[in-house]
Motif scaffolding. Structure first.
Motif, PDB file in Angstrom:
ATOM      1  N   LYS A   1      73.302 -47.258  54.251  1.00 23.48           N
ATOM      2  CA  LYS A   1      71.945 -47.336  53.685  1.00 23.48           C
ATOM      3  C   LYS A   1      71.155 -48.327  54.528  1.00 23.48           C
TER       4      LYS A   1
ATOM      5  N   CYS B   1      67.520 -42.998  47.779  1.00 23.41           N
ATOM      6  CA  CYS B   1      68.243 -41.735  47.711  1.00 23.41           C
ATOM      7  C   CYS B   1      69.364 -41.921  46.690  1.00 23.41           C
TER       8      CYS B   1
ATOM      9  N   GLN C   1      66.957 -45.201  53.127  1.00 20.18           N
ATOM     10  CA  GLN C   1      67.447 -44.011  53.833  1.00 20.18           C
ATOM     11  C   GLN C   1      68.963 -44.082  53.947  1.00 20.18           C
TER      12      GLN C   1
ATOM     13  N   CYS D   1      66.895 -49.582  56.013  1.00 21.58           N
ATOM     14  CA  CYS D   1      65.435 -49.510  55.894  1.00 21.58           C
ATOM     15  C   CYS D   1      64.824 -49.599  57.290  1.00 21.58           C
TER      16      CYS D   1
ATOM     17  N   ALA E   1      60.995 -46.228  55.312  1.00 17.01           N
ATOM     18  CA  ALA E   1      62.051 -46.013  54.319  1.00 17.01           C
ATOM     19  C   ALA E   1      62.658 -47.355  53.946  1.00 17.01           C
TER      20      ALA E   1
ATOM     21  N   LEU F   1      60.091 -43.721  51.788  1.00 16.08           N
ATOM     22  CA  LEU F   1      61.261 -43.202  51.077  1.00 16.08           C
ATOM     23  C   LEU F   1      61.954 -44.402  50.453  1.00 16.08           C
TER      24      LEU F   1
ATOM     25  N   THR G   1      62.030 -38.215  57.676  1.00 12.26           N
ATOM     26  CA  THR G   1      60.706 -38.793  57.484  1.00 12.26           C
ATOM     27  C   THR G   1      59.927 -38.610  58.774  1.00 12.26           C
TER      28      THR G   1
ATOM     29  N   LYS H   1      71.875 -36.954  57.770  1.00  9.67           N
ATOM     30  CA  LYS H   1      70.888 -37.808  57.117  1.00  9.67           C
ATOM     31  C   LYS H   1      70.521 -37.220  55.763  1.00  9.67           C
ATOM     32  N   CYS H   2      70.089 -38.086  54.860  1.00 10.41           N
ATOM     33  CA  CYS H   2      69.708 -37.620  53.528  1.00 10.41           C
ATOM     34  C   CYS H   2      68.419 -36.822  53.575  1.00 10.41           C
TER      35      CYS H   2
ATOM     36  N   LEU I   1      62.089 -40.239  62.004  1.00 11.52           N
ATOM     37  CA  LEU I   1      63.508 -40.558  61.840  1.00 11.52           C
ATOM     38  C   LEU I   1      64.390 -39.762  62.781  1.00 11.52           C
TER      39      LEU I   1
ATOM     40  N   ARG J   1      65.558 -37.837  45.476  1.00 10.75           N
ATOM     41  CA  ARG J   1      64.868 -38.683  46.439  1.00 10.75           C
ATOM     42  C   ARG J   1      63.668 -39.315  45.738  1.00 10.75           C
TER      43      ARG J   1
END
Length: 524
Positions: A66, A381, A129, A68, A126, A378, A120, A116-117, A77, A243
């Motif tokens: 995880k 998640c 993310q 940012c 994010a 974002l 962006t 990736k989830c 991204l 999300r």
């Protein structure tokens, strides 16, 4: 002190004479002493030969990360095959993982099962993310065949996996992780500091400190916040339950009550083809998405700033920015909240109007400009607790012993606090620039002929459409969204692309022996 040479060998005496002669030459007036230190002689202990790093000599495991990032610093991204004016977040993160020797650069993202989830776009940030991938682990047993593990769904760290013992010869050539908690991380990008380390007498080591390892390499605009062990079959994209996006905006000159009314109409499962960017190259045919939460609330400690909290199971390309563009039109008074129902009503009877309202069938998207990317984030998640439990450094010892206490976060909080404090200074400075200008220039806001708020331009007043992030669009005359020119229906646009550009692209792929990859459009 007098040196006795009686018991010296011939070779030792010759070496001694050579040393004395070189010292005499150095003292000679014709040979002044050099300011440079004498060149060090080679020592196999002090200068070990560089060795190739063998990823096959280490255990691997699948984890989720995880992190940012500040979107305005990057070209989005996702990895890009063509050159981009700014680096992408994934490319910078991939390079950091390679430098830390957590993944094999030769295998590429595909070799570590990188997922990736949600994507962006450029400018979008994010705070939560997530990616999933296979990385090097501190486990002491060696494994073989990552591809086989992926095919069979076997966890390389699980019990029952065939272990491969190291011979003494192999042991001497393997670079073990260093004891400083940063694995074989080499910040100066040199292999000279990578020396063999004997097995720890204290038993199995805790897992690598993935958070600290990566944050020492990554720029300040990308911060890894946590990691989680996950199952071999885990997918950051498909295992995600929801999300959560946030869109920040100034509430000046906006009717927040009407905006919230319009946002509430997004709840539930709807066809969002009129509230996203249509890209025939993606060949999307299903535009149904489910919104779980849509609420506008004030931002704490930021007077005059509000945020749209939008939570859904998945999102279409630029969906959030299109939704926000319509909410701005409603908030400024150009549109009524019922416009949302009409845009969701892509076929007769699909959406039901509220009492006292009338809605239209809008089978194809009207032309309008989406909101700015800068205020979009974002935020999170969401995953099942059975799939993911987020950890920071040193939380998961491999021998089952209690985890070590929480540390100081490796400076992550302090760094982000400093960045926030500095941004507050910039905000105060910009506010005072505005106040200085107000002494000489009046505010431009005025009412247009149709009763909405506009701005003075020349000798008249023109309509203004806010787009977020301090941007807006000025229009000589505002045309309601439902009266604007419509784009081609999705089916027609997809067919035209397949028969044109798509057909030519498939021919090139076939000639190059490249298979077709389906793309559902992903997230914002």
């Amino acid at each position: 002190m007098t040196t006795s040479y009686e018991n010296w060998s011939k070779e030792e005496l010759i070496a001694r004479l050579n040393l004395l002669e070189s010292q005499n030459r150095a003292r000679s007036p014709n040979n002044p002493p050099s300011s440079k230190p004498p060149k060090r002689t080679y020592s196999p202990l002090r200068n070990p030969p560089k060795r190739e790093f063998h990823f096959g000599s280490y255990a691997r495991r699948k984890i989720a990360l995880k992190f940012c990032y500040s979107g305005w610093e990057y070209n989005g991204l996702a990895f890009q095959s063509a050159p981009t004016p700014l680096p992408t977040v994934e490319s910078v993160l991939f390079d950091a993982l390679v430098k830390a020797r957590l993944i094999d650069p030769a295998a590429g993202p595909e070799g570590c099962d990188w997922e990736k989830c949600g994507r962006t776009d450029r400018g979008v940030s994010a705070a939560g993310q997530v990616i999933s991938l296979w990385v090097r682990s501190a486990k002491e047993d060696r494994i073989s065949g990552l591809e086989e593990d992926r095919k069979t769904g076997t966890d390389p760290g699980s019990e029952g996996l065939k272990q491969v013992s190291l011979s003494e010869e192999e042991d001497s050539s393997v670079v073990e992780p260093l004891d400083d908690g940063f694995g074989s991380l080499d910040i100066d990008d040199s292999e000279d500091n990578l020396v063999p380390r004997p097995p720890s007498p204290k038993g199995p080591r805790p897992e690598l400190d993935y958070v600290s390892i990566l944050n020492r390499i990554l720029p300040e605009t990308i911060r890894v916040l946590a990691w989680s062990p996950v199952a071999p079959t885990f997918s950051a994209r498909f295992a995600c339950k929801y999300r959560h996006y946030k869109y920040f905006f100034s509430s000046d000159h906006l009717d927040l009550t009407k905006m919230q009314d319009a946002a509430s109409r997004l709840l539930g499962e709807h066809d969002f083809r009129n509230l996203c960017k249509l890209d025939p190259g993606k060949q999307i045919t299903i535009f149904t998405r489910k919104v779980l939460h849509a609420e506008i609330v004030p931002v704490e400690d930021s007077p005059g700033t509000h945020v749209l909290n939008l939570i859904g199971t998945a999102f279409l390309y630029h969906q959030v920015r299109h939704i926000m563009a319509i909410l701005f039109l409603v908030g400024r008074g150009h549109e009524q909240p019922a416009v949302v129902n009409s845009l969701l009503n892509v076929s007769e009877g699909l959406e039901q109007p509220r009492e006292g309202e009338a809605i239209e069938v809008v089978s194809s998207k009207p032309e309008y400009q989406m909101a700015d990317a800068l205020p979009l984030m974002l935020w999170d998640c969401g995953y099942s607790e059975q799939d993911v439990h987020w950890l920071t450094d040193g939380y998961e010892p491999l021998d089952g012993k209690p985890a070590k206490p929480i540390e100081d976060g490796r400076g992550i909080y302090h760094l982000l606090y400093s960045i926030h404090a500095r941004s507050q200074v910039f905000s105060a400075l910009n506010l005072h620039f505005l106040k200085a200008a107000a002494a000489y220039f009046p505010a431009p806001w005025a009412t247009t002929s149709d009763g909405t708020l506009g701005v003075r331009v020349g000798g008249g007043v023109t309509a203004e459409v806010p787009l977020g992030g301090g941007t807006s669009r000025k229009l000589s005359q505002y045309v309601p969204v439902l009266q604007r020119k419509r784009l081609d229906p999705v089916e027609l646009a997809n067919e035209r692309w397949r028969n044109g550009k798509g057909f030519r692209r498939e021919q090139r792929k076939a000639a190059a022996g490249v298979g077709y990859e389906e793309d559902d459009g992903g997230d914002e």
